[in-house]
Design an enzyme around this catalytic site. Sequence first.
Site, PDB file in Angstrom:
ATOM      1  N   ARG A 104       0.335  -1.207  -0.220  1.00 21.00           N
ATOM      2  CA  ARG A 104       0.297   0.382  -0.150  1.00 21.00           C
ATOM      3  C   ARG A 104       0.971   1.512   0.074  1.00 21.00           C
ATOM      4  NH1 ARG A 104      -3.618  -2.877   3.653  1.00 21.00           N
ATOM      5  NH2 ARG A 104      -5.211  -4.166   2.295  1.00 21.00           N
ATOM      6  N   LYS A 126       3.930  11.680 -10.832  1.00 20.81           N
ATOM      7  CA  LYS A 126       3.265  10.924 -11.336  1.00 20.81           C
ATOM      8  C   LYS A 126       4.130   9.545 -12.088  1.00 20.81           C
ATOM      9  CE  LYS A 126       0.608  14.363 -14.101  1.00 20.81           C
ATOM     10  NZ  LYS A 126      -0.108  15.400 -15.618  1.00 20.81           N
ATOM     11  N   GLU A 168      11.264  18.167 -24.085  1.00 21.31           N
ATOM     12  CA  GLU A 168      11.015  18.673 -22.833  1.00 21.31           C
ATOM     13  C   GLU A 168      11.218  19.520 -22.317  1.00 21.31           C
ATOM     14  OE1 GLU A 168       7.645  17.309 -21.676  1.00 21.31           O
ATOM     15  OE2 GLU A 168       7.676  15.275 -21.915  1.00 21.31           O
ATOM     16  N   LYS A 210       9.892  22.808 -13.377  1.00 24.06           N
ATOM     17  CA  LYS A 210       8.362  21.794 -13.150  1.00 24.06           C
ATOM     18  C   LYS A 210       8.632  21.346 -11.732  1.00 24.06           C
ATOM     19  CE  LYS A 210       6.689  17.329 -14.272  1.00 24.06           C
ATOM     20  NZ  LYS A 210       7.053  16.055 -15.383  1.00 24.06           N
ATOM     21  N   GLU A 220      -2.680  18.884 -10.601  1.00 26.61           N
ATOM     22  CA  GLU A 220      -3.622  18.674 -11.463  1.00 26.61           C
ATOM     23  C   GLU A 220      -4.822  19.322 -11.855  1.00 26.61           C
ATOM     24  OE1 GLU A 220      -1.242  17.154 -15.057  1.00 26.61           O
ATOM     25  OE2 GLU A 220      -2.622  17.171 -16.026  1.00 26.61           O
ATOM     26  N   ARG A 224      -1.078  22.706 -13.516  1.00 22.93           N
ATOM     27  CA  ARG A 224      -0.129  21.889 -13.517  1.00 22.93           C
ATOM     28  C   ARG A 224      -0.322  21.226 -15.039  1.00 22.93           C
ATOM     29  NH1 ARG A 224       2.523  16.578 -10.045  1.00 22.93           N
ATOM     30  NH2 ARG A 224       3.265  15.545 -12.094  1.00 22.93           N
ATOM     31  N   ASN A 228       1.348  20.033 -19.806  1.00 20.96           N
ATOM     32  CA  ASN A 228       1.057  19.063 -21.260  1.00 20.96           C
ATOM     33  C   ASN A 228       1.061  20.115 -22.608  1.00 20.96           C
ATOM     34  OD1 ASN A 228       0.190  16.799 -20.126  1.00 20.96           O
ATOM     35  ND2 ASN A 228      -2.131  18.604 -18.867  1.00 20.96           N
ATOM     36  N   HIS A 231       0.646  18.675 -25.312  1.00 21.64           N
ATOM     37  CA  HIS A 231       1.006  16.566 -25.609  1.00 21.64           C
ATOM     38  C   HIS A 231      -0.439  16.051 -25.737  1.00 21.64           C
ATOM     39  CE1 HIS A 231       4.506  16.737 -22.883  1.00 21.64           C
ATOM     40  NE2 HIS A 231       4.715  15.882 -22.533  1.00 21.64           N
ATOM     41  N   HIS A 235      -0.058  12.826 -27.030  1.00 21.19           N
ATOM     42  CA  HIS A 235      -0.491  11.229 -27.105  1.00 21.19           C
ATOM     43  C   HIS A 235      -0.926  10.870 -27.989  1.00 21.19           C
ATOM     44  CE1 HIS A 235       0.028  12.688 -22.863  1.00 21.19           C
ATOM     45  NE2 HIS A 235       0.822  11.956 -23.057  1.00 21.19           N
ATOM     46  N   HIS A 247       8.533   9.481 -27.137  1.00 19.37           N
ATOM     47  CA  HIS A 247       7.460  10.192 -26.363  1.00 19.37           C
ATOM     48  C   HIS A 247       7.971  11.871 -26.776  1.00 19.37           C
ATOM     49  CE1 HIS A 247       5.056  12.278 -23.797  1.00 19.37           C
ATOM     50  NE2 HIS A 247       6.167  12.853 -23.137  1.00 19.37           N
TER      51      HIS A 247
HETATM   52  N1  LIG Z   1       5.855  10.725 -15.319  1.00 21.57           N
HETATM   53  C1  LIG Z   1       6.301  11.958 -15.775  1.00 21.57           C
HETATM   54  O1  LIG Z   1       5.749  12.900 -15.317  1.00 21.57           O
HETATM   55  C2  LIG Z   1       6.261  11.871 -17.088  1.00 21.57           C
HETATM   56  C3  LIG Z   1       6.715  12.895 -18.241  1.00 21.57           C
HETATM   57  C4  LIG Z   1       7.501  12.694 -19.209  1.00 21.57           C
HETATM   58  C5  LIG Z   1       7.445  11.686 -19.277  1.00 21.57           C
HETATM   59  N2  LIG Z   1       7.115  10.172 -18.858  1.00 21.57           N
HETATM   60  C6  LIG Z   1       7.462   8.940 -19.590  1.00 21.57           C
HETATM   61  O2  LIG Z   1       9.169   8.731 -19.722  1.00 21.57           O
HETATM   62  C7  LIG Z   1       8.689   7.450 -20.384  1.00 21.57           C
HETATM   63  C8  LIG Z   1       9.922   8.197 -21.929  1.00 21.57           C
HETATM   64  O3  LIG Z   1      11.016   8.023 -21.008  1.00 21.57           O
HETATM   65  P1  LIG Z   1      12.505   8.227 -21.499  1.00 21.57           P
HETATM   66  O4  LIG Z   1      12.525   9.072 -23.087  1.00 21.57           O
HETATM   67  O5  LIG Z   1      13.343   7.957 -20.196  1.00 21.57           O
HETATM   68  O6  LIG Z   1      12.769   6.576 -22.101  1.00 21.57           O
HETATM   69  P2  LIG Z   1      12.993   5.135 -21.582  1.00 21.57           P
HETATM   70  O7  LIG Z   1      13.326   4.552 -19.782  1.00 21.57           O
HETATM   71  O8  LIG Z   1      12.797   4.495 -22.502  1.00 21.57           O
HETATM   72  O9  LIG Z   1      15.312   5.060 -21.637  1.00 21.57           O
HETATM   73  C9  LIG Z   1      15.363   5.131 -22.561  1.00 21.57           C
HETATM   74  C10 LIG Z   1      16.165   4.142 -23.314  1.00 21.57           C
HETATM   75  O10 LIG Z   1      17.448   4.574 -23.236  1.00 21.57           O
HETATM   76  C11 LIG Z   1      18.442   3.493 -22.936  1.00 21.57           C
HETATM   77  N3  LIG Z   1      19.188   4.567 -21.490  1.00 21.57           N
HETATM   78  C12 LIG Z   1      18.683   5.079 -20.127  1.00 21.57           C
HETATM   79  N4  LIG Z   1      19.578   5.988 -19.411  1.00 21.57           N
HETATM   80  C13 LIG Z   1      20.616   5.315 -20.420  1.00 21.57           C
HETATM   81  C14 LIG Z   1      22.059   5.929 -20.209  1.00 21.57           C
HETATM   82  N5  LIG Z   1      22.732   6.397 -18.935  1.00 21.57           N
HETATM   83  N6  LIG Z   1      22.924   5.639 -21.668  1.00 21.57           N
HETATM   84  C15 LIG Z   1      22.146   4.480 -21.860  1.00 21.57           C
HETATM   85  N7  LIG Z   1      21.139   4.149 -22.358  1.00 21.57           N
HETATM   86  C16 LIG Z   1      20.279   4.287 -21.615  1.00 21.57           C
HETATM   87  C17 LIG Z   1      16.970   3.091 -21.722  1.00 21.57           C
HETATM   88  O11 LIG Z   1      16.928   1.698 -21.714  1.00 21.57           O
HETATM   89  C18 LIG Z   1      15.646   3.035 -22.936  1.00 21.57           C
HETATM   90  O12 LIG Z   1      16.361   2.213 -23.980  1.00 21.57           O
HETATM   91  C19 LIG Z   1       7.350   7.573 -21.204  1.00 21.57           C
HETATM   92  O13 LIG Z   1       6.488   6.361 -21.110  1.00 21.57           O
HETATM   93  C20 LIG Z   1       6.858   8.705 -21.155  1.00 21.57           C
HETATM   94  O14 LIG Z   1       5.271   8.265 -21.010  1.00 21.57           O
HETATM   95  C21 LIG Z   1       6.671  10.110 -17.863  1.00 21.57           C
HETATM   96 ZN   LIG Z   2       5.873  14.544 -21.361  1.00 23.13          ZN
END
Ligand SMILES: NC(=O)c1ccc[n+]([C@@H]2O[C@H](COP(=O)([O-])OP(=O)(O)OC[C@H]3O[C@@H](n4cnc5c(N)ncnc54)[C@H](O)[C@@H]3O)[C@@H](O)[C@H]2O)c1
Ligand SMILES: [Zn+2]
Length: 349
Positions: A104, A126, A168, A210, A220, A224, A228, A231, A235, A247
């Site tokens: 939990r 999030k 971003e 942020k 949000e 907040r 977006n 976005h 999306h 993304h």
């Molecule tokens: N929670 C939030 O507020 C929020 C905000 C924006 C995006 N997101 C989410 O984030 C995700 C995208 O994140 P991302 O772009 O980091 O993708 P990801 O986590 O898939 O990383 C991208 C790739 O890089 C590799 N990688 C990571 N760190 C590395 C490093 N230091 N050296 C070499 N390779 C590395 C990973 O294994 C992966 O293959 C999406 O799912 C999106 O929806 C969430």
């Molecule tokens: Zn985003």
Amino acid sequence: VGTGLLDTLDEYLASRCPASGYGLVTDTTVERLYGARVKARLETLAPVAVATFPAGEWNKTRDTWAAVSDTVLSAALDRSGVIVALGGGVVGDLAGFVAATYLRGVRYVQVPTTLLAMTDSSIGGKTGVDTALGKNLVGAFHQPSLVVADVSTLSTLAPVHLAAGAAEALKHGVIADAQYLERLISAAPAVRARDPRSLFDIVRRSVEIKAAVVRADEREQGQRAMLNFGHTVAHALEAALGYEILHGEAVALGMLAESRIGESCGVCDATVAPMVRRCVEAYELPTEPPSSIDVDRAIETMRHDKKSRGGTVRFAFPSRVGQMARASDGEWTHAAPIEEIRSALAPWG
Ligand SMILES: NC(=O)c1ccc[n+]([C@@H]2O[C@H](COP(=O)([O-])OP(=O)(O)OC[C@H]3O[C@@H](n4cnc5c(N)ncnc54)[C@H](O)[C@@H]3O)[C@@H](O)[C@H]2O)c1
Ligand SMILES: [Zn+2]
């Protein structure tokens, strides 16, 4: 935020997030690069259980959530245990959701290793997973106890993922800080060369922006929503193109389209769209999707967006570079006519 922080992670954890045990969650790529180093630091403090899943957005699912939770459960991590998310946004969102639901809810720490995760996803609490019907549809708000961004880890990140993370950061500039946006554009060559000083400046300023927005409206209910920008379209593109698009790339395209929609709705002034294009080009982000999209289907997806209401599609628009616009009813999002959306997306159909 700093350089070389992975090697002193135990010091931060000992003072900010002591635990009876750690559940280290990471993906296969990041484990290979940094897993042993981080595990060794954590083991100086408490027992560590490692849960690794295959890298890639398509693994941000309930199945992976279940597998990771089971690994941590079988290690008997108790309520004073802490989950450590080591990786990009996929690991952070998934591990955060494991932490939100495990017994939990237990504390967790974000150790972001992509530019996207450092500037954006590790901040704000999030968490969640994707479903067949769309991204991030199952999740929880759950704030990390600590975020440690070691910009040295960006030296191994692939150029496309670096650019996706810059999208971003550019968004933060467009919505809140025009001077920061200019700095981002001029820093593009240094960022591509992984200059630590430039990376540090970007991560720090984006986190400030942020965090300030989230602090004012954690759940949000109002402002907040300004995060977006880009976005609503992003999306829809992600739903239409699946894993053909990252993304951050979808966000870049979304900002291009939404600045046109905002201008035709009379909300964005005429400087926004050209500035967004300059940013996208500076970071060599895509200016059109990798393959054509079904515009009607994309609009249909937008009607189901978390911001839409009663079938109208809503957008967060800047009024000018560095300043978000509030609608006359005080809302931070604006309804846009379907015709304006259709004509902004038509070139991609
Ligand atoms: N929670 C939030 O507020 C929020 C905000 C924006 C995006 N997101 C989410 O984030 C995700 C995208 O994140 P991302 O772009 O980091 O993708 P990801 O986590 O898939 O990383 C991208 C790739 O890089 C590799 N990688 C990571 N760190 C590395 C490093 N230091 N050296 C070499 N390779 C590395 C990973 O294994 C992966 O293959 C999406 O799912 C999106 O929806 C969430
Ligand atoms: Zn985003």
